[in-house]
Design an enzyme around this catalytic site. Structure first.
Site, mmCIF file in Angstrom:
data_model
loop_
_atom_site.group_PDB
_atom_site.id
_atom_site.type_symbol
_atom_site.label_atom_id
_atom_site.label_comp_id
_atom_site.label_asym_id
_atom_site.label_seq_id
_atom_site.Cartn_x
_atom_site.Cartn_y
_atom_site.Cartn_z
ATOM 1 N N GLU A 167 0.866 -1.185 0.000
ATOM 2 C CA GLU A 167 0.000 0.000 0.000
ATOM 3 C C GLU A 167 0.897 1.227 0.000
ATOM 4 O O GLU A 167 1.993 1.193 0.563
ATOM 5 C CB GLU A 167 -0.884 0.022 1.257
ATOM 6 N N LYS A 229 -13.308 6.244 -1.210
ATOM 7 C CA LYS A 229 -12.635 6.981 -0.131
ATOM 8 C C LYS A 229 -12.631 8.469 -0.522
ATOM 9 O O LYS A 229 -13.705 9.071 -0.532
ATOM 10 C CB LYS A 229 -11.266 6.350 0.117
HETATM 11 C C1 LIG Z 1 -5.820 -0.344 1.567
HETATM 12 C C2 LIG Z 1 -7.178 -0.740 1.109
HETATM 13 N N1 LIG Z 1 -7.290 -1.442 -0.022
HETATM 14 C C3 LIG Z 1 -8.496 -1.839 -0.484
HETATM 15 C C4 LIG Z 1 -9.650 -1.545 0.203
HETATM 16 C C5 LIG Z 1 -10.970 -2.009 -0.317
HETATM 17 O O1 LIG Z 1 -11.629 -0.975 -0.959
HETATM 18 P P1 LIG Z 1 -13.229 -0.890 -0.996
HETATM 19 O O2 LIG Z 1 -13.653 -0.303 0.304
HETATM 20 O O3 LIG Z 1 -13.530 -0.038 -2.173
HETATM 21 O O4 LIG Z 1 -13.727 -2.290 -1.163
HETATM 22 C C6 LIG Z 1 -9.574 -0.795 1.372
HETATM 23 C C7 LIG Z 1 -10.825 -0.434 2.122
HETATM 24 O O5 LIG Z 1 -10.970 -0.671 3.260
HETATM 25 C C8 LIG Z 1 -8.308 -0.401 1.849
HETATM 26 O O6 LIG Z 1 -8.177 0.277 3.004
#
Ligand SMILES: Cc1ncc(COP(=O)(O)O)c(C=O)c1O
Length: 373
Positions: A167, A229
């Protein structure tokens, strides 16, 4: 024994260790959403929805993208997104979770190796459960550990492609990955990068294009952009070279055998992207709130993250939840984060800083924390 006794017992076990979850309606001052730029309920996105409906965009797609569910709004969004982010192509899917699990379960092949940061999101783990390639974690943000893992694998005869998943901005820690060092490692090692930019897009980088903006055109980079987000909607965009997008469309089971996302949402995300591209003033306001939070929290012994995600480490699960509840009772929507979302012994409060609050609210929160910590 009834057919449901297993489920009852399991829920009771969770309750006993204080880990049973429940959904509550949002209330109190927003220190917990990921709506960083306050777009989710904005007049701009509401009117984008109404305009789209008025020009005939449907709420439902009616089928898989490969059948009748492929709509002009999906294609328009993907074209806009590829242009905005500077990638060769983009693919819109229903959520970030679905996007990560689609990419990780489909792109790495037998003979490849998936390396992932130990704190990587659950959705990448979900993809790895279905992946053809073996997986290995490396220590958080440790590029040398990832390099060593590749070297060991090569020494044992690994001759496929290593995929490195991380990330850019960690959702529970608020710290940033050494993105350029990972890119340099990928260059040296012939690796692919799977970059989850979920929490940075909209807030960080030029025009809010995220912390991996400079890498999007590279042929060894696949990036996840979530639309739920800072973009204030839902869904996700996978930014990738066209050949990988085509491969996902042809081989990705959850893409092929699933109803396409709502064209209405695609239309709203298009508007959101254009708002984000011109949102320097919003980003500057958020930056001031982040700086103010740092100034108010540092005297309490809380190390400022310098970002819009600010953890307050507590450690013990029950104390964390007690403090979170006390804050909620005082009108602050702050959640306690416990294992398994974070490693055992590292329970914390997660403070999210958004344009739904202002400096005065941050000061009130700091006063409450001073009382409770
Ligand atoms: C780092 C990260 N990746 C992916 C996701 C998943 O995204 P979504 O909420 O659109 O399913 C999240 C959401 O919590 C996240 O924090």
């Amino acid at each position: 024994m009834t057919v449901t006794s297993f489920y009852n017992d399991d829920l009771m076990r969770l309750e006993k260790v204080g880990r049973q979850r429940a959904m509550t309606l949002a209330s109190g001052c927003d220190f917990s959403s990921n709506d960083y730029l306050a777009l989710a309920g904005s007049a701009a996105l509401r009117s984008a929805a109404m305009d789209a409906l008025a020009r005939g965009v449907s709420p439902g797609s009616g089928g898989s993208r490969l059948l009748r569910g492929n709509c002009a709004e999906h294609l328009g969004l993907e074209t806009d997104a590829a242009r905005f982010f500077g990638s060769e192509s983009a693919l819109f899917v229903g959520s970030g979770f679905a996007a990560n699990s689609l990419v990780v379960s489909t792109l790495p092949q037998r003979g490849d190796l998936i390396l992932h940061d130990e704190l990587i999101h659950a959705s990448v783990h979900e993809g790895m459960r279905m992946a053809r390639a073996p997986c290995q974690k490396f220590a958080h943000n440790d590029v040398d550990a990832a390099a060593d893992a590749i070297a060991r694998w090569r020494a044992k005869g690994g001759c496929g492609t290593p995929w490195i998943a991380f990330e850019t901005l960690y959702s529970m820690d608020g710290n940033v990955a050494p993105v350029d060092d990972f890119a340099a490692l990928a260059e040296r090692a012939g690796a692919m990068l799977l970059i989850d930019d979920a929490h940075a897009v909209g807030v960080c980088g030029p025009e809010g294009r995220g912390l991996a903006a400079h890498l999007h055109g590279c042929e060894n980079v696949v990036t996840l952009v979530t639309c739920g987000k800072a973009l204030g909607c839902e869904g996700a965009l996978i930014l990738a070279p066209s050949v990988l997008r085509d491969f996902l469309v042809n081989r990705g089971r959850s893409f092929i055998f699933s109803t396409a996302p709502s064209p209405l949402i695609a239309a709203i995300v298009r508007e959101s992207l254009s708002i984000v591209a011109n949102a320097d003033e919003r980003r500057q306001r958020l930056r001031l709130i982040i700086e103010h939070a740092g100034e108010r929290l540092a005297p309490l012994g809380i190390t400022p993250s310098g970002m819009h995600i600010q953890p307050v480490p507590i450690g013990e699960d029950s104390r964390t939840m007690r403090i979170a509840e006390a804050l909620q009772a005082r009108g602050f929507d702050i959640r306690g984060i416990r294992p398994p979302t974070v490693p055992a012994g590292t329970a914390r409060l997660r403070i999210s800083l958004t344009l739904n609050i202002d400096e005065a609210a941050v000061s009130e929160l700091a006063t409450a924390l001073e009382d409770l910590l």
